[in-house]
Design an enzyme around this catalytic site. Structure first.
Site, PDB file in Angstrom:
ATOM      1  N   SER A 138       0.864  -1.185   0.000  1.00  0.00           N
ATOM      2  CA  SER A 138       0.000   0.000   0.000  1.00  0.00           C
ATOM      3  C   SER A 138       0.893   1.226   0.000  1.00  0.00           C
ATOM      4  CB  SER A 138      -0.880   0.008   1.253  1.00  0.00           C
ATOM      5  OG  SER A 138      -1.528   1.261   1.435  1.00  0.00           O
ATOM      6  N   TYR A 151      -2.100   0.367  10.553  1.00  0.00           N
ATOM      7  CA  TYR A 151      -2.191  -0.124   9.180  1.00  0.00           C
ATOM      8  C   TYR A 151      -0.901   0.156   8.422  1.00  0.00           C
ATOM      9  CZ  TYR A 151      -3.681  -0.560   4.326  1.00  0.00           C
ATOM     10  OH  TYR A 151      -3.776  -0.919   2.986  1.00  0.00           O
TER      11      TYR A 151
END
Length: 240
Positions: A138, A151
């Site tokens: 990501s 995250y």
């Protein structure tokens, strides 16, 4: 149709980026083994995609399940050519929300799930003298914003583990990290903290389709064996 069919395993293939990767690669002629917990969605995907896609139940947090997933693929074709470690969760929240269960879920899926995939596929790649790991990380691996601390931490770990794998692997094994920006998917649906959920709705106003990431995966795995595409970042043009 590709000139060289590969056996490709895709985790987290029941929706979003994983489903798009599985569908694109199956449509390109590869034999795709698609894994996820929601097998009903996998079977629906197989019906839409055709005979090149084989659904298998998979829980990446369970190493036994991941080993069985890889073994099932090997039994079907006698090879395991590509493992796309895509499964991931993203219940964003501020640290002072103290959502410990959600933090642990991200660690279990995003980090341990990746390690389980590597541990299960690497012996096959080593034995056959070829293979390709693709990690879906990501842009969160490269930046931290409020609510993304855990995250981003898991995605940086995914990036670091994959980079370490690239350096340690025999040169016959290729390793790629693909870091998506804002993509249309179900990931944001797991956000329970109201402030984080609202921020994500605004953030996702210019999301791109999952197939943009699938196209990047296809590009990486279809390069000649001597070419290793190490890292790709794919963002919407409006994301900075």
């Amino acid at each position: 149709m590709t000139t060289k069919q590969k056996t490709v395993l895709v985790t987290g293939a029941s929706s979003g980026i994983g489903a798009a990767i599985a569908a694109r690669l199956a449509g390109a002629g590869h034999h795709v083994v698609a894994g996820a917990r929601r097998t009903d969605r996998l079977h629906a995907l197989a019906e839409r995609t055709g005979d090149n896609l084989h659904p298998v139940q998979l829980d990446v947090t369970d190493p036994v399940s991941v080993t069985a997933f890889v073994e099932a693929a090997h039994r079907r074709t006698g090879r395991v050519d590509v493992l796309v470690n895509n499964a991931g969760v993203m219940p964003l929240s501020r640290l002072d929300s103290l959502l410990l269960d959600e933090w642990n879920s991200m660690i279990d899926v995003n980090v341990r799930g990746l390690l389980h995939g590597i541990a299960s596929a690497l012996p096959y790649f080593t034995a056959q003298g070829s293979g390709h790991f693709v990690t879906i990380a990501s842009v969160g691996a490269h930046e931290v914003v409020p609510t993304s601390a855990v995250y981003s931490g898991t995605k940086y770990a995914a990036w670091a583990i994959t980079e370490g794998l690239r350096q340690e692997c025999d040169p016959s094994i290729r390793v790629t990290t693909i870091s998506p920006g804002v993509v249309t998917s179900e990931l944001a649906d797991s956000i329970t903290e109201p402030g984080a959920a609202q921020a994500m709705r605004t953030y996702r106003a210019h999301a791109i389709a999952p197939d943009a990431i699938a196209a990047a995966v296809s590009f990486a795995i279809e390069q000649p064996d001597a070419v290793d595409v190490n890292e790709i970042v794919v963002r919407p043009t409006r994301q900075r």
